[in-house]
Design an enzyme around this catalytic site. Structure first.
Site, PDB file in Angstrom:
ATOM      1  N   GLU A   1       0.862  -1.178   0.000  1.00 54.69           N
ATOM      2  CA  GLU A   1       0.000   0.000   0.000  1.00 54.69           C
ATOM      3  C   GLU A   1       0.896   1.225   0.000  1.00 54.69           C
ATOM      4  O   GLU A   1       1.934   1.248   0.657  1.00 54.69           O
ATOM      5  CB  GLU A   1      -0.914   0.024   1.227  1.00 54.69           C
ATOM      6  CG  GLU A   1      -1.786   1.277   1.276  1.00 54.69           C
ATOM      7  CD  GLU A   1      -2.805   1.271   2.417  1.00 54.69           C
ATOM      8  OE1 GLU A   1      -3.725   2.107   2.380  1.00 54.69           O
ATOM      9  OE2 GLU A   1      -2.679   0.442   3.327  1.00 54.69           O
TER      10      GLU A   1
ATOM     11  N   CYS B   1      -6.508   1.417   2.786  1.00 57.67           N
ATOM     12  CA  CYS B   1      -7.390   2.582   2.857  1.00 57.67           C
ATOM     13  C   CYS B   1      -7.386   3.401   1.580  1.00 57.67           C
ATOM     14  O   CYS B   1      -8.293   4.211   1.371  1.00 57.67           O
ATOM     15  CB  CYS B   1      -6.983   3.445   4.047  1.00 57.67           C
ATOM     16  SG  CYS B   1      -7.372   2.706   5.659  1.00 57.67           S
TER      17      CYS B   1
ATOM     18  N   ASN C   1     -12.439  -3.298   1.239  1.00 58.15           N
ATOM     19  CA  ASN C   1     -11.360  -3.357   2.223  1.00 58.15           C
ATOM     20  C   ASN C   1     -11.848  -2.803   3.549  1.00 58.15           C
ATOM     21  O   ASN C   1     -12.207  -1.629   3.636  1.00 58.15           O
ATOM     22  CB  ASN C   1     -10.160  -2.523   1.750  1.00 58.15           C
ATOM     23  CG  ASN C   1      -9.107  -2.364   2.837  1.00 58.15           C
ATOM     24  OD1 ASN C   1      -8.355  -3.285   3.101  1.00 58.15           O
ATOM     25  ND2 ASN C   1      -9.052  -1.194   3.459  1.00 58.15           N
ATOM     26  N   GLU C   2     -11.941  -3.657   4.564  1.00 58.89           N
ATOM     27  CA  GLU C   2     -12.207  -3.210   5.942  1.00 58.89           C
ATOM     28  C   GLU C   2     -13.467  -2.357   6.085  1.00 58.89           C
ATOM     29  O   GLU C   2     -13.497  -1.418   6.876  1.00 58.89           O
ATOM     30  CB  GLU C   2     -11.019  -2.409   6.482  1.00 58.89           C
ATOM     31  CG  GLU C   2      -9.801  -3.233   6.805  1.00 58.89           C
ATOM     32  CD  GLU C   2      -8.740  -2.429   7.548  1.00 58.89           C
ATOM     33  OE1 GLU C   2      -9.012  -1.283   7.947  1.00 58.89           O
ATOM     34  OE2 GLU C   2      -7.629  -2.942   7.732  1.00 58.89           O
TER      35      GLU C   2
END
Length: 825
Positions: free
Chosen positions: A57, A247, A379-380
Site C-alpha cells: 500500500e 485505505c 477493504n475493511e
C-alpha cells in the site's frame, strides 16, 4: 514440567553461543523443559504455494519516494492543498528568475492539468526526497522533460550538491513544434545523497514531467522500481502480491478524474487512472496525507508480481468507504460503472492482445496475459450489510463472465466484535470463497491466539489474513508473530493466504508503525519482523506433519497488581476509593480528605486534591495514570466514584497494575465517548478484551466496582453488572509446527521460543528414518533488539547439528526462532 536451573553442556545452543553466532540468553542458566512429538504417519493440511505473500500500500511514501524509482518529487507540478494543506504546485521546487505554475489550455494533457511557465534566462531546481537526490559514482541516470517553446530554446540540466557538481551538465534543444519529450543521460562523477536537479532555459519555455530515473532499476525495466527495495520483496519469495490497498481503495470519492466530476482530487484508487503513458495518468490525493502520481500503477504492480513469481491480487472499491469515513455510496449508475471497471480489469490482466483492454496492456509492452486468478472487492468496510449488498453485485457479474476468478470478501477492520460477526455470517450464508481478515494487536494477543483458526469451520469460506502485525519492530514483536504463524501453518486448510502489513516505510515520511522494510533515499534495511517473515516464507513446506508440544508451566497465576486511576483528553474527579481483599480485609481506602500521598503519578496530566476529591485538570493530557497499592495484590474488590468534568472522553480505572506498561483498565466512555471497554496492556501494547457501546455524562457521578477473582473479572457500573471476562488464554511462549518439503523430502521443524529462558526440548520424530545432520537457521537476539540503517541486531545464523535421530534433544536459545531442516532417509 517444571522450570529448572542447570548448566548447559556443549550442545547445539552452547556451541553457537561459544562461537559467537547467537547471543547468550539473558540468564544463561535459565532453562525450561519441553517435548515435541511428531506423527509422520498422520496426514496434515496441504500448504499452498501462495500461503505467504506481501501487501503493498502506498503509505509512508512507499511508492513515490520509495519503490517507484523516480528521483524527482512533484515532477508534473500537480501538488495541491487537496493533497496536503502545506502543499503548493511548486512544493519541492525552487525557481530562480521568473516562473509560475499554470493551469490553462496550453497544458500537456487533460489529465495532467498543471505545467511550469519558465521565463527566459530562468531556472528551476528540484530537491528530491529525504535529504535530496541520491547518486552513485559511475552510474547512469536518465533525464527527461516534456517541453515547448514558441521561439525554441536550449535547456540545460545539471546535478549538484553543496560541494559542487555531481555529473557533467547536459543540454537539449527544444524546437518550435509544440509539446515534445526530450531526453539526456547523466553519469555521476561523485556519490552523494543531497543532490539537486536544475533545469535552466535560455528562452521562455513551458515544462512538465521533469524526470530523473536511475538506469539501474529492478531488472532494468523502464519506468521501473528502485532496485534494492524490489530485491528485498523478491528475497521473501512471496506467493502473492496484494495491491494497491488498504485505505487507498475504500476512501474518498468514487467518481473519476474528469471535467464531469470537477477533477476531484480525493478519490478512491481506481485502476484506469494508473495505466497508459505516465504523462497521461491521473493524479490523486493520497489518504495518508500526500500526493500520489500513479507513476507506479496497475501495470507496474502486475509486472512486479510476474517478475518475482507471485500471484497478483488486486483490490477494487466496493463503493462503501471505510477507514473512519464509513459511508455507503447510493448511486446505481456509479455502481454499475465500477462493476464494469472490474470486468475490464480482468480483461486487462487476462484478455488476448486483440481484446479492448488486452490491447492496452500489449501496447504498454506486455502482449501475454498476467494470469489473474483472484480479485478482492472492498477493504475493511465497517458497514457490513451495506458492503455485502454491493459485494454480491460485483461477485455475480464477475462469476457470470469469468467463473474461474475467485472473488474475495472481508470481515471489517478488527479480529472480533459486532462488525466482524455480522460480516462473517453474511459471507458464510452466501458461500463466499474467501474472507479477508485484518488485525493489528499486541504481542500478548499473538501469543494468546495461536489456536485462533483451530476451531474455524472447515467447510466454510477460507481465510485470507491480508493485514496483521503486533504493534512494533522489536525482535519481541517478530517472535510473537512467529509464534502466531505456526498456528497459521497448522491451519493451512483454512488459512490459505497471509501477509504482514504495511510493507514499506520511508523513515522521513512515516504515518504508520510498525513496517516490514525501512528505507531512506540512499539505504534500506530489514526489520526484525522481516527476518521472521523471510524465514517462514523461504521454508514453507508442502504439507503439515501433525505434531504436539508440551506447554510452559505457571502461565495462569491469578491476576496480580496494584490499582490505578487515569483520564484521556478529559478532566475528571475521583473519590471514595476502596480496595478490599476477598477475605474482607481492607487493603486501601482513600476519601481524599487529606492529601494524595498513597498515590504515585506515573503518567501525564496534573493531579491535585480539591474539595475532598482527586482531580486531574489537564483536558488535553492522555494516559494520566496514578497508581496505589501493592503489585502482588490479587483477588480483591476495587470501588471508586468518578465524575467527568470536561473533555472528549470519560475515565479509566485500572487494576492488575504491575508497572507503566503492564496493567488492565476499564475504559469508560473512551473512543471519543462512544465505547466502554476493558483493555489489557502488556509491555505497552494494548488489546481489547471486552467492548460495548456507551458514553459518560459530564457532571454525573458514577459508582464503579471491579471484582477480581483469580483470572476472572466482573465489572459493575452504578450497581448493575456491566460485563465480565476471564483472562485464561495462556500467552504461551513456546510454539512449534512441522512441515514436509516434498521436493527435498526434508522435515522442517519450526520452533519459536519467545521467553528469556532456553528451551531444552526432547524431540520424538515418531519413527521417521532421518539423517543425523540437520541444517539449522536461527534468529536469536534480545527481545528489544531493533534493526536500523547502521545496525543489524537481528539476522539469520546458519549452522549444522549432528545429533539428529528418531529421538533426540535440542536446546533452543532464549528469544529465538529456529528452523531445523532434517533429511529423511
Amino acid at each position: 514440567m517444571s522450570r529448572t536451573r542447570w548448566r548447559l553442556g556443549l550442545g547445539a545452543t552452547a556451541f553457537l553461543v561459544a562461537a559467537g553466532l547467537v547471543p547468550a540468553p539473558a540468564h544463561a542458566e535459565d532453562v525450561t523443559d519441553y517435548a515435541i512429538t511428531v506423527d509422520p504417519a498422520a496426514r496434515g493440511a496441504k500448504i499452498d504455494d501462495t500461503m505467504y505473500g506481501v501487501f503493498f500500500e502506498d503509505i509512508n511514501r512507499a511508492a513515490d519516494g520509495g519503490l517507484y524509482a523516480e528521483l524527482v518529487q512533484n515532477r508534473s507540478f500537480e501538488y495541491s492543498t487537496a493533497d496536503n494543506s502545506s502543499y503548493t504546485p511548486l512544493t519541492s521546487w525552487t525557481v530562480a528568475g521568473a516562473g509560475q505554475v499554470v493551469d490553462d489550455a496550453g497544458r500537456l494533457g487533460e489529465r495532467n492539468r498543471n505545467y511550469l511557465s519558465l521565463g527566459a534566462g530562468s531556472s528551476v531546481t528540484n530537491a528530491g526526497y529525504n535529504t535530496g537526490i541520491h547518486l552513485e559514482e559511475g552510474k547512469k541516470y536518465d533525464f527527461s522533460v516534456w517541453a515547448r517553446a514558441d521561439a525554441g530554446t536550449a535547456l540545460t540540466a545539471s546535478l549538484q550538491d553543496a560541494e559542487g557538481t555531481l555529473a557533467a551538465a547536459r543540454e537539449v534543444t527544444v524546437t518550435k513544434s509544440g509539446w515534445a519529450q526530450y531526453k539526456a543521460t547523466f553519469t555521476a562523477t561523485r556519490t552523494g545523497s543531497d543532490g539537486r536537479l536544475t533545469v535552466a532555459s535560455s528562452a521562455a519555455a513551458a515544462l512538465d514531467m521533469v524526470s530523473l530515473f536511475p538506469r539501474d532499476t529492478y531488472r532494468g525495466e523502464p519506468n521501473g522500481l528502485r532496485k534494492d527495495l524490489a530485491e528485498k520483496i523478491a528475497a521473501l519469495q512471496p506467493g502473492f502480491v496484494r495491491f494497491p490497498g488498504g485505505c487507498l481503495v475504500n476512501t474518498g470519492s468514487m467518481e473519476d478524474y474528469s471535467a464531469a466530476s470537477g477533477w476531484q482530487r480525493r478519490r478512491s484508487y481506481q485502476w484506469k487512472d494508473t495505466i497508459g503513458p505516465v504523462e497521461q495518468r491521473a493524479t490523486n490525493a493520497n489518504f495518508w496525507g500526500y500526493n500520489q502520481s500513479y507513476g507506479l500503477g496497475y501495470y507496474e504492480y502486475f509486472r512486479l508480481s510476474e517478475d518475482i513469481g507471485a500471484m497478483p491480487l488486486p483490490v477494487v472499491p466496493a463503493l462503501v468507504t471505510g477507514c473512519g469515513q464509513n459511508k455507503a455510496v447510493v448511486d446505481e449508475a456509479l455502481l454499475k460503472r465500477h462493476i464494469q471497471d472490474t470486468l475490464d480489469l480482468i480483461e486487462f490482466a487476462n484478455g488476448p492482445a486483440s481484446s479492448t483492454w488486452g490491447k492496452v496492456r500489449a501496447k504498454m509492452g506486455h502482449a501475454k496475459p498476467f494470469h489473474l486468478t483472484h480479485i478482492e472487492v472492498g477493504n475493511e468496510e465497517n458497514l457490513p450489510n451495506e458492503f455485502f449488498a454491493r459485494f454480491k453485485e460485483f461477485r455475480a457479474a464477475i462469476q457470470a463472465k469469468y467463473p474461474d476468478i475467485q472473488v474475495i470478501s472481508n470481515s471489517g477492520p478488527d479480529d472480533s466484535g459486532t462488525t466482524f460477526d455480522t460480516a462473517w455470517q453474511l459471507n458464510k450464508d452466501a458461500k463466499v470463497d474467501m474472507v479477508d481478515e485484518h488485525y493489528y494487536n499486541s504481542p500478548q494477543w499473538f501469543l494468546q491466539n495461536n489456536d485462533r483458526y483451530d476451531s474455524y469451520d472447515r467447510s466454510g469460506p477460507k481465510v485470507f489474513l491480508g493485514e496483521y502485525a503486533s504493534q512494533g519492530n522489536t525482535f519481541k514483536n517478530g517472535l510473537t508473530e512467529a509464534a502466531f504463524m505456526t498456528g497459521l501453518e497448522r491451519n493451512a486448510d483454512v488459512v490459505k493466504l497471509a501477509s504482514y502489513a504495511p510493507l514499506f516505510a520511508n523513515e522521513d515520511y512515516v504515518q504508520w508503525r510498525p513496517d516490514l522494510i525501512w528505507f531512506n533515499n540512499h539505504a534500506s534495511w530489514n526489520s526484525a519482523n522481516y527476518e521472521v517473515q523471510k524465514l517462514f516464507m523461504n521454508n514453507v513446506g508442502d504439507r503439515v506433519v501433525p505434531s504436539t508440544a508440551t506447554g510452559t508451566p505457571s502461565l495462569l497465576a491469578p491476576i496480580t497488581g496494584a490499582v490505578g486511576l487515569s483520564t484521556w483528553a478529559t478532566t475528571a474527579a475521583y473519590d471514595d476509593v476502596r480496595v478490599t481483599g476477598a477475605d474482607g480485609n481492607t487493603l486501601l481506602t482513600d476519601d481524599f480528605s487529606g492529601d494524595a500521598s498513597q498515590w504515585t503519578h506515573t503518567g501525564g496530566g496534573s493531579w491535585s486534591v480539591q474539595d475532598g476529591q482527586y482531580v486531574q485538570t489537564d483536558v488535553n493530557a492522555e494516559n494520566t495514570m496514578v497508581s496505589a497499592g501493592d503489585p502482588s495484590w490479587h483477588d480483591y474488590d476495587l470501588k471508586a466514584k468518578a465524575t467527568k468534568k470536561a473533555g472528549k472522553e470519560g475515565f479509566l480505572v485500572a487494576f492488575g497494575v504491575k508497572d507503566t506498561g503492564n496493567y488492565f483498565w476499564w475504559n469508560i466512555g473512551g473512543w471519543n465517548n462512544t465505547q466502554t471497554a476493558v483493555e489489557q496492556a502488556v509491555d505497552g501494547g494494548k488489546s481489547t478484551l471486552i467492548s460495548k457501546a456507551g458514553s459518560v455524562e459530564t457532571g454525573r457521578t458514577y459508582d464503579i466496582d471491579v471484582k477480581v477473582r483469580g483470572r476472572q473479572v466482573t465489572l459493575y457500573l452504578d450497581g448493575q453488572e456491566w460485563g465480565s471476562f476471564t483472562d485464561d488464554k495462556p500467552a504461551e511462549p513456546f510454539r512449534q509446527v512441522v512441515t514436509k518439503d516434498q521436493k527435498t523430502g526434508d522435515l522442517i521443524v519450526k520452533v519459536v521460543n519467545a521467553q528469556n529462558a532456553a528451551a531444552r526440548t526432547a524431540i520424538d520424530l515418531g519413527g521417521a528414518k532421518v539423517a543425523s545432520r540437520a541444517r539449522v537457521t536461527t534468529l536469536a537476539a534480545g527481545p528489544d533488539a531493533v534493526n536500523s540503517e547502521t545496525s543489524t541486531a537481528v539476522a539469520p545464523v546458519k549452522s549444522t547439528f549432528d545429533g539428529v535421530a528418531g529421538k533426540f534433544s535440542y536446546t533452543f536459545p532464549a528469544n529465538s526462532v529456529t528452523f531445523l531442516r532434517i533429511r529423511q532417509r
